[in-house]
Design a protein around this motif. Sequence first.
Motif, PDB file in Angstrom:
ATOM      1  N   THR A 403       0.829  -1.193   0.000  1.00 35.67           N
ATOM      2  CA  THR A 403       0.000   0.000   0.000  1.00 35.67           C
ATOM      3  C   THR A 403       0.871   1.253   0.000  1.00 35.67           C
ATOM      4  O   THR A 403       2.033   1.233   0.402  1.00 35.67           O
ATOM      5  N   VAL A 405       1.134   5.514  -2.045  1.00 35.87           N
ATOM      6  CA  VAL A 405       0.913   6.196  -3.322  1.00 35.87           C
ATOM      7  C   VAL A 405       2.138   6.195  -4.228  1.00 35.87           C
ATOM      8  O   VAL A 405       2.105   6.741  -5.318  1.00 35.87           O
ATOM      9  N   ASN A 429      -2.890  -1.692  -3.187  1.00 43.59           N
ATOM     10  CA  ASN A 429      -3.861  -0.610  -3.178  1.00 43.59           C
ATOM     11  C   ASN A 429      -3.160   0.718  -2.921  1.00 43.59           C
ATOM     12  O   ASN A 429      -2.639   0.927  -1.826  1.00 43.59           O
ATOM     13  N   PRO A 430      -3.101   1.614  -3.929  1.00 49.24           N
ATOM     14  CA  PRO A 430      -3.528   1.429  -5.319  1.00 49.24           C
ATOM     15  C   PRO A 430      -2.501   0.598  -6.092  1.00 49.24           C
ATOM     16  O   PRO A 430      -1.315   0.609  -5.748  1.00 49.24           O
ATOM     17  N   PHE A 432      -1.974   0.897  -9.511  1.00 50.87           N
ATOM     18  CA  PHE A 432      -1.410   1.556 -10.699  1.00 50.87           C
ATOM     19  C   PHE A 432      -0.070   2.246 -10.415  1.00 50.87           C
ATOM     20  O   PHE A 432       0.662   2.593 -11.344  1.00 50.87           O
ATOM     21  N   VAL A 456      -6.605  -3.081  -6.268  1.00 52.82           N
ATOM     22  CA  VAL A 456      -7.563  -1.988  -6.138  1.00 52.82           C
ATOM     23  C   VAL A 456      -7.006  -0.775  -6.860  1.00 52.82           C
ATOM     24  O   VAL A 456      -5.810  -0.463  -6.763  1.00 52.82           O
ATOM     25  N   ARG A 457      -7.846  -0.120  -7.608  1.00 54.36           N
ATOM     26  CA  ARG A 457      -7.490   1.097  -8.366  1.00 54.36           C
ATOM     27  C   ARG A 457      -6.389   0.818  -9.383  1.00 54.36           C
ATOM     28  O   ARG A 457      -5.229   1.161  -9.187  1.00 54.36           O
ATOM     29  N   GLY A 458      -6.816   0.217 -10.465  1.00 53.22           N
ATOM     30  CA  GLY A 458      -5.921   0.009 -11.583  1.00 53.22           C
ATOM     31  C   GLY A 458      -5.133  -1.280 -11.494  1.00 53.22           C
ATOM     32  O   GLY A 458      -5.366  -2.141 -10.639  1.00 53.22           O
TER      33      GLY A 458
END
Length: 466
Positions: A403, A405, A429-430, A432, A456-458
């Motif tokens: 996890t 960003v 997560n995310p 991408f 999750v997310r992409g």
Amino acid sequence: MKFIISLLLLLFVQSSYATTYYISPAGNDASGTGSIGNPWKSLYKATSVANTVGDIIHVTAGNYLETVRCNLAVGVSIEGEGADVSIIRSTLNAQFVPIIIAISPEGTNGNQHISNIRLDGNKRTTSWAIEIRGRSNFSIHDCIIQDFEESGVYFGGRADNETEPPAIYATGNSFYNNTVINCARYDGFGRGCLLIGGQDGMLIYNNSISQTGRARGTNGWPIKACNNGFLKGCKIYNNKITKQAYDGMTWDFAIELFNESGLEIYNNRIIGSLDLNHQTKGDYPYSVYIHDNIMGPDSLQSKVETGIILEFETENAIIENNQMRNLTIPVFFTPRDGSIISDVLIRNNVCENIGVNNGSRRGYAINFSSDGTGKHIINNFFVIGNKFIARTKDAPYYGIEITGVGPFTNIKILNNTISNFEVACIAANPAFVIDTLIIENNTLSFNGNNNKPFFVRGMPGNYIFK
């Protein structure tokens, strides 16, 4: 050549004046001479006289009650006749005041030892046992240290109490064959049975260090950093280290260290977590090398128990060949915003019965939990040949969870066995933010999502799963 000869002659002259002094419960500080036939009564008297390099204070069998802090001179050693028979207590009750103190400017060659005695905190009425600052080549071995209120033994490279690296690191210090029991307090700040900081190449081995004997919320740590750590090339091995199970009020840290380079921890039996902060390799091939330890309590606990916690930045870390059982999270990363996690190898570990025994399904095999907004970086992160087995009842949701960003690059999860996780064996997560995620040749069984990763997310870029 003349210089070397002169130096050897000087050392010979110094050692020729060295004396062995004796203390005995039947001795006399006023009329004694410190000889074997006419000993002193107190360690304080002996330390106030013995000041020549090579002097030895011999503590004969018996019980001693010290009333004044003992200042140990450079080069003077203390030897007992055995930790079971040479027993020293004190009436000292001021905070942070030890029975034995040895403080010198940074880089002082202590060339001394304390051995074969028992230091007893007199039912925790005495604050510290031993405080050493600024000295090198100082060993403590074959001692029992028990029931001190604040801390047991303090090895600081600095002569003061500042939380900065020393200008000259202490070298050649060692702590081995000791038993330390119930010597660390927690009152919002954790003390340590053994405190270390500013050390280069310190060896800590063959000890039994435990902190389990206090009321809920008041047990400190078995081993803890002082002066904000700053440890280079130190080794902790062949010890049994026990911290009271997490009680909902204090952390479960068996070892908590800061600012480590070239730290090796191996062949230990550890009950409680290993919490490391700011791992940089410096002049070493690794920042931390944690291997061949047996970690975890004897049974699954009702509250969270962690194994290895790596906080802030971590570079060139190796975690391999450890056996970890009955832990909620065997390997746990807690970076902050801006932290970089790079060149990490987690290999050939066996982690079984992962979870928590309270029905909550908490737990992971490997987890990232940012103390911030998730703005950390992961680069070259390899999980290879491990065995991650969750408990079957109330199993945790995810095995390896990534996890934050990002950005995250070059993550490889290869040749592992991952079983019993309720939602998914691997999750992101995310997703991408990951560039290059390779998941290959793993044995995946009894996991949710049909034993496939859960994103999750992409989706990750450059993703391979087979």
